[in-house]
Design a protein around this motif. Structure first.
Motif, short mmCIF file in Angstrom:
data_model
loop_
_atom_site.label_atom_id
_atom_site.label_comp_id
_atom_site.label_asym_id
_atom_site.label_seq_id
_atom_site.Cartn_x
_atom_site.Cartn_y
_atom_site.Cartn_z
N SER A 12 45.29 52.41 21.66
CA SER A 12 44.31 51.38 21.28
C SER A 12 43.43 50.97 22.46
N ALA A 13 43.99 50.92 23.66
CA ALA A 13 43.18 50.56 24.83
C ALA A 13 42.09 51.61 25.06
N LEU A 14 42.42 52.86 24.84
CA LEU A 14 41.44 53.93 25.01
C LEU A 14 40.36 53.87 23.92
N ARG A 15 40.79 53.53 22.71
CA ARG A 15 39.80 53.36 21.62
C ARG A 15 38.84 52.22 21.95
N GLN A 16 39.37 51.15 22.55
CA GLN A 16 38.52 50.01 22.92
C GLN A 16 37.53 50.41 24.01
N ILE A 17 37.99 51.16 25.01
CA ILE A 17 37.09 51.63 26.08
C ILE A 17 36.03 52.55 25.48
N ALA A 18 36.41 53.41 24.57
CA ALA A 18 35.45 54.31 23.92
C ALA A 18 34.40 53.50 23.16
N LEU A 19 34.83 52.44 22.49
CA LEU A 19 33.89 51.58 21.77
C LEU A 19 32.92 50.92 22.75
N TYR A 20 33.43 50.44 23.88
CA TYR A 20 32.56 49.86 24.91
C TYR A 20 31.53 50.87 25.40
#
Length: 191
Positions: A12-20
């Motif tokens: 989920s942290a990586l998905r959040q970074i990808a969204l950013y």
């Protein structure tokens, strides 16, 4: 062959970074593109009309300033490409396969390079702005205070202000790129 369920789980942290990266990349891309197009059109108008009789082509410092303004605009084009790459990085970060995702160190290096591109472009554009504004200031000081104009080539025209406006737009474009990159660096370093 790795288990499909293990390889397709993206933290989920990586998905959040990808969204950013995706959102910041697109916002920065379109903001910089609009500012670059406006600056290009304004500098084109300045170039066309400054060659006409009574234009600003013969003013000392203007050519030097326009050269650096064009260099800053060209570097802004590189920055636009660089921010577009942020959206591609977002896709790679969302990859279900861990071996195709970029490493954190590679991503940080990419962001640092984007920051350097924008700083170089801002420096070039600022040098151009200093030369153009310095020329305009010298012309305004050299105008007679009596109200009687004998030499109209020393007047500051609205055409001269086009060059200033183009530089301000280009500086704003580089500023957008710097803010976006610094924000992404901050987000990435928090994880």
């Amino acid at each position: 062959m790795p288990d499909r369920s293990e390889s397709q789980s993206v933290p989920s942290a990586l998905r959040q970074i990808a969204l950013y990266f995706r959102l910041t990349g697109w916002i920065s891309f379109w903001s910089q593109l609009v500012l670059a197009v406006v600056s290009s059109v304004v500098l084109l108008l300045f170039g066309v009309f400054s060659r006409s009789p009574g234009g600003s082509a013969g003013n000392p410092g203007t050519g030097f300033g326009i050269f650096f303004a064009l260099c800053g605009l060209a570097i802004l084009g590189g920055s636009i490409y660089w921010t577009f790459r942020y959206t591609r990085i977002a896709r790679q970060l969302e990859s279900p396969y861990a071996d195709t995702r970029p490493r954190k160190s590679d991503t940080i290096q990419l962001l640092r390079m984007g920051l350097m591109v924008n700083l170089a472009g801002m420096l070039s554009t600022l040098l151009g702005a200093y030369a153009i504004v310095g020329t305009l200031a010298a012309r305004s000081i050299s105008q007679p205070q009596t109200g009687i104009l004998t030499d109209t080539t020393r007047l500051i025209s609205s055409l001269d202000m086009f060059a200033v406006q183009a530089n301000i737009n280009t500086i704003a474009g580089h500023f957008v790129g710097i803010v976006a990159t610094l924000w992404l660096l901050n987000r990435i370093n928090r994880t």
